[in-house]
Every structure is written in structure tokens, then in C-alpha cells.
Design a protein around this motif. Structure first.
Motif, PDB file in Angstrom:
ATOM      1  N   VAL A 252      26.963  43.536  46.692  1.00  0.00           N
ATOM      2  CA  VAL A 252      26.094  43.682  45.524  1.00  0.00           C
ATOM      3  C   VAL A 252      26.974  43.857  44.287  1.00  0.00           C
ATOM      4  N   LEU A 253      26.746  43.038  43.260  1.00  0.00           N
ATOM      5  CA  LEU A 253      27.590  43.041  42.060  1.00  0.00           C
ATOM      6  C   LEU A 253      26.758  43.087  40.782  1.00  0.00           C
ATOM      7  N   ASN A 254      27.353  43.645  39.735  1.00  0.00           N
ATOM      8  CA  ASN A 254      26.734  43.750  38.412  1.00  0.00           C
ATOM      9  C   ASN A 254      27.011  42.472  37.619  1.00  0.00           C
ATOM     10  N   TYR A 255      25.972  41.717  37.316  1.00  0.00           N
ATOM     11  CA  TYR A 255      26.153  40.449  36.596  1.00  0.00           C
ATOM     12  C   TYR A 255      26.653  40.666  35.173  1.00  0.00           C
ATOM     13  N   GLU A 256      26.403  41.849  34.623  1.00  0.00           N
ATOM     14  CA  GLU A 256      26.824  42.138  33.246  1.00  0.00           C
ATOM     15  C   GLU A 256      28.308  42.482  33.147  1.00  0.00           C
ATOM     16  N   ASP A 257      28.995  42.578  34.260  1.00  0.00           N
ATOM     17  CA  ASP A 257      30.428  42.849  34.266  1.00  0.00           C
ATOM     18  C   ASP A 257      31.176  41.522  34.414  1.00  0.00           C
ATOM     19  N   GLU A 258      31.907  41.154  33.372  1.00  0.00           N
ATOM     20  CA  GLU A 258      32.572  39.848  33.353  1.00  0.00           C
ATOM     21  C   GLU A 258      33.576  39.704  34.499  1.00  0.00           C
ATOM     22  N   VAL A 259      34.300  40.779  34.803  1.00  0.00           N
ATOM     23  CA  VAL A 259      35.278  40.740  35.900  1.00  0.00           C
ATOM     24  C   VAL A 259      34.576  40.423  37.212  1.00  0.00           C
TER      25      VAL A 259
ATOM     26  N   ARG B 277      31.638  38.945  37.681  1.00  0.00           N
ATOM     27  CA  ARG B 277      31.137  37.562  37.699  1.00  0.00           C
ATOM     28  C   ARG B 277      32.253  36.605  38.097  1.00  0.00           C
ATOM     29  N   GLU B 278      33.457  36.824  37.543  1.00  0.00           N
ATOM     30  CA  GLU B 278      34.585  35.934  37.838  1.00  0.00           C
ATOM     31  C   GLU B 278      35.049  36.088  39.285  1.00  0.00           C
TER      32      GLU B 278
ATOM     33  N   LEU C 279      34.845  35.907  46.941  1.00  0.00           N
ATOM     34  CA  LEU C 279      34.403  36.664  48.108  1.00  0.00           C
ATOM     35  C   LEU C 279      33.953  35.725  49.224  1.00  0.00           C
ATOM     36  N   SER C 280      34.227  36.126  50.452  1.00  0.00           N
ATOM     37  CA  SER C 280      33.822  35.317  51.605  1.00  0.00           C
ATOM     38  C   SER C 280      32.415  35.656  52.073  1.00  0.00           C
TER      39      SER C 280
END
Length: 442
Positions: free
Chosen positions: A210-217, A219-220, A225-226
Motif C-alpha cells: 500500500v503506497l501514498n500516491y501523493e508521495d513522489e518518491v 510513485r516512482e 516492486l515485484s
């Protein structure tokens, strides 16, 4: 890993070191203990204890070394063990190798404790066999032997703890955000990011991060990720994952269904919306029905030391945000204030910059009271940016007294230091608890 009869050293004798020692005892390892501090009380340990200088002749023959998270991996004892090819793991890895159930691993610069606590409460409501462990203050090694095939462990994992994992493999992981922090330990931002992203390194393509889309790092890094990825966003519409719309609704991007409105819960602010969406995605992945998830979210209260309301004194509201131990976390504390605010900041210097924190004052802060190791560096930054309403104080008690003198009815006093506590306190918890005592004694 079979520990019976293995020669194991525990390096660092804080809370997690003690818990690792107790697990190793139960597993029948031959244990010795080491801490660089020479003045520790070691009377509670039955194993040999070495303080200050480490015994090369003993450590050269070790089968394993278990490092506490507060111990850097570039100090002499670590370099010696690497040279002797002694495997080094952390307390999290030691525990995980005894895990029988599913694990949710949560990291990020800010929001870890709130998200972990909330996800833990959701899981406990659904599965009473749930353990909440890790950087949250409950060592994983203390709980792991209670795990079963049907249990769930929700773990808050810091970057320090992630430096020493090997096989640690959460069924679902989350990285909430990544902003500069602990650069005195990690040296570079790239190393810090790598440490955080390691939480997902052992996940398979069927599992979820689960990742924060608002964090540019993030998103990149998502494309590297596998495993599967689910995003959340507090600012924009997503076609999958969860997002917050302009009405403060939390929306399922895939279906368009409105799950709840942020006004229904007790956690204000976009940062808390992000924490909530992460907890929803984590627990949904672990099989909790949405109705049960939302029921817990609506009743959940803020965790201690995170923009925690303390009391009203003469029409002045006092808030304890001692867990704001870096500028980004403290920015979120400031953004939670709706009154003119007297801010108490400063503390141990972790090497971060304070420009964005000062810029976030944005008319909210009427006076900044500075203490601790960083006070003069913060003052220089404030003056550079045109903010001159600051004063130096020598102690937290003096800061509270001075804040009470300056505050008028309708104001707020906020402890949100933007720094760690270690220059003056044992922990941010101790700092926050003392703040609350000083306030209540006004």
C-alpha cells in the motif's frame, strides 16, 4: 532458524534488546550481551554482559549477532562482526523467523503509529488473535511465540529496523510517505529511501504493498516492486485504490462507492485521512469486511502524543504533539491548529532542515519557543525566512510557563518539536508526558 545451542550476542540493551534476550533464552541459545554504554544496570541478566569495549575473542566465535534498532551498523563492533563473517540481524528478523501467522508491516516517515494502531484495532475486532508490535513500543520478540496459523501480527517498522531484515515477509506492507529524516544515521536520502522500501523486498507478485500516491518518491518506486500495489490519495481521484474527494468523502476508486466521510471520525486533517485509507486497504487485504472496518474507524481516537488534546487553561487549549520528531511530522501538527498558536519546538539534531516547517507557520504561529540542541539553528532558519517572533528557553518546564504567560483566551499552545527528544529526554513519550504534567500543574 534453529537457535538451540547457537552462540548469539545481543547488541544494545534497550527494550528490544531485553525482549530479544528473553526469546533467545526460551529457544536455548548460548547468549552474551553487549552495550557500548559503561554505566548500565545489568543485574537482571543471567548471561555474560560486556560494556564499553567488546571482547574480540568472544565475538569472533559467534554464530549470530542480534542488533537493537538504535545501534548503527557502522560502529566498530558491527565492522568487526562483518569482518569475521558473523551474520547480523535485528530484533524484527529474529522474531519473524518464529512467526506462524500473517504479518502486516507498516513503515513511513510519519503516520506509522496512528496507522498501525488503527489497523491493529480493526484486526482485533475481527480476529482477537491479533498482535500489535514493533516500533510502536511493544517488541515483536515479546509476542511472536504466541502466534498461530490463524493469528495476525500488525507491525510498525522503522527504517532502523528495516536495515537488519533478511527473510521478513509481510503478507501486506505499507509505506505511508518518505520525507527527510534520520540522515545522521542513514547519511544520504537514497539510503533512507532504500531502507524504507525494503519492507516489500520479499513480497511475491500475489501480495500487496500500500503506497501514498501523493508521495513522489513512492510513485516512482512503485514500478520497481515485484508485488501488487494499491495507492491512496488525499488530493486527487484515482481509478483504483482509495481517494478523498473535495467533500472529504473516502471513495473506492475502482467502484466509485463512498465509504465514509471524514467528519464521521475523530481524526482531523488530510494526513489522518491518509492514515485511515492505508489502514482500510491493509485490513481489507487481510479479509476484514468493509462494514467492520468502518465501524472501528468511526470510533477510533487519536493516539497519545500525536496532536493530543491535553486540557483547557483559561480559554487556552494545550496540545501534545511530542511525536512530531521531524519537520514533516511537525508541519502536520501545525496544520491541525485552527487557533493562533504558541509553538514549542527544538530538540535533538537529526540533521534535517527546518525551512519548510517555518514556512508552514503561515500566520498560525504567533510565538515560537525554542529549546534543546537545535534551538539556535532553527532560529537562524526562522530569521532567514523572515520569522522573528521566537524566544529561547532552557527547559520544557520553562517553555510551558512562558507559553502560559504569552497565551490569551482563544489561543492554542502546541508542543510539536520537529526534532527527536534524545538531547534532553529518554524518549518522545517521556517528553510528551512531562509536557502534560507541566500543563496540568499550571
Amino acid at each position: 532458524m534453529t537457535l538451540q545451542g547457537k552462540k548469539v550476542a545481543v547488541i544494545g540493551l534497550g527494550k528490544s534488546g531485553l525482549a530479544a534476550y528473553e526469546l533467545l533464552q526460551k529457544e536455548g541459545a548460548q547468549i552474551c550481551l553487549y552495550d557500548g554504554k559503561k554505566d548500565l544496570d545489568v543485574s537482571e541478566y543471567e548471561a555474560p554482559v560486556y560494556l564499553g569495549d567488546f571482547p574480540e575473542e568472544v565475538f569472533a566465535g559467534l554464530d549470530l549477532a542480534v542488533f537493537s534498532p538504535g545501534v548503527p551498523l557502522d560502529i566498530p563492533v558491527a565492522e568487526f562482526l562483518k569482518e569475521k563473517k558473523v551474520p547480523i540481524i535485528g530484533e524484527i528478523e529474529l522474531a519473524y523467523q518464529k512467526e506462524k501467522g500473517q504479518v502486516a508491516g507498516i513503515t513511513g516517515t510519519n503516520g506509522k503509529t496512528t496507522t498501525t494502531t488503527l489497523a491493529g484495532e480493526i484486526m482485533k475486532a475481527y480476529n482477537p488473535q491479533t498482535f500489535v508490535v514493533g516500533n510502536i513500543g511493544n517488541p515483536y520478540t515479546k509476542e511472536v511465540l504466541k502466534s498461530t496459523e490463524t493469528s495476525v501480527t500488525v507491525a510498525e517498522i522503522s527504517s532502523f529496523q528495516l536495515e537488519t531484515i533478511d527473510t521478513f515477509h509481510p503478507a501486506v506492507s505499507a509505506v505511508l510517505n518518505i520525507t527527510p529524516d534520520h540522515l545522521n544515521r542513514h547519511k544520504t536520502m537514497e539510503c533512507y529511501i532504500d531502507a524504507k522500501m525494503a519492507i516489500a523486498k520479499n513480497q511475491t507478485k500475489e501480495e500487496l504493498c500500500v503506497l501514498n500516491y501523493e508521495d513522489e518518491v513512492l510513485r516512482e518506486r512503485a514500478g520497481e516492486l515485484s508485488c501488487r500495489v494499491a495507492f491512496f490519495s488525499s488530493k486527487r481521484k484515482l481509478s483504483e485504490g482509495l481517494y478523498q474527494n473535495e467533500k472529504q468523502d473516502i471513495v473506492d476508486g475502482a467502484t466509485g462507492e463512498i465509504l465514509m466521510n471524514m467528519r464521521e471520525c475523530h481524526l482531523p486533517g488530510d494526513h489522518n485521512c491518509e492514515n485511515i485509507m492505508a489502514a482500510i486497504l491493509i485490513t481489507r487485504e487481510l479479509g476484514v469486511p468493509m462494514e467492520e472496518i468502518l465501524s472501528v474507524v468511526r470510533e477510533f481516537q487519536a493516539v497519545e502524543h500525536r496532536v493530543e488534546y491535553v486540557t483547557d487553561k483559561g480559554g487556552v487549549d494545550y496540545y501534545n504533539d511530542s511525536k512530531g520528531t521531524n519537520p514533516d511530522a511537525a508541519i502536520k501538527g501545525i496544520q491541525s491548529m485552527s487557533r493562533p498558536t504558541i509553538l514549542i519546538g527544538g530538540g535533538y539534531d537529526k540533521g534535517g532542515e527546518f525551512d519548510q516547517w517555518i514556512q508552514a507557520f503561515d500566520g498560525r504561529v504567533k510565538k515560537l519557543l525554542l529549546l534543546g540542541e537545535t534551538k539556535e539553528r532553527i532560529a537562524r532558519t526562522a530569521e532567514k525566512l523572515g520569522f522573528t517572533d521566537y524566544e529561547f528557553v532552557d527547559s520544557l518546564g520553562e517553555a510551558v510557563t512562558r507559553a502560559a504567560e504569552l497565551a490569551e483566551s482563544g489561543d492554542a499552545v502546541l508542543l510539536s518539536p520537529a526534532c527527536a527528544s534524545w538531547d534532553m529526554f529518554d524518549s518522545y513519550e517521556q517528553r510528551g508526558t512531562m509536557f502534560k504534567e507541566f500543563v496540568r500543574n499550571l
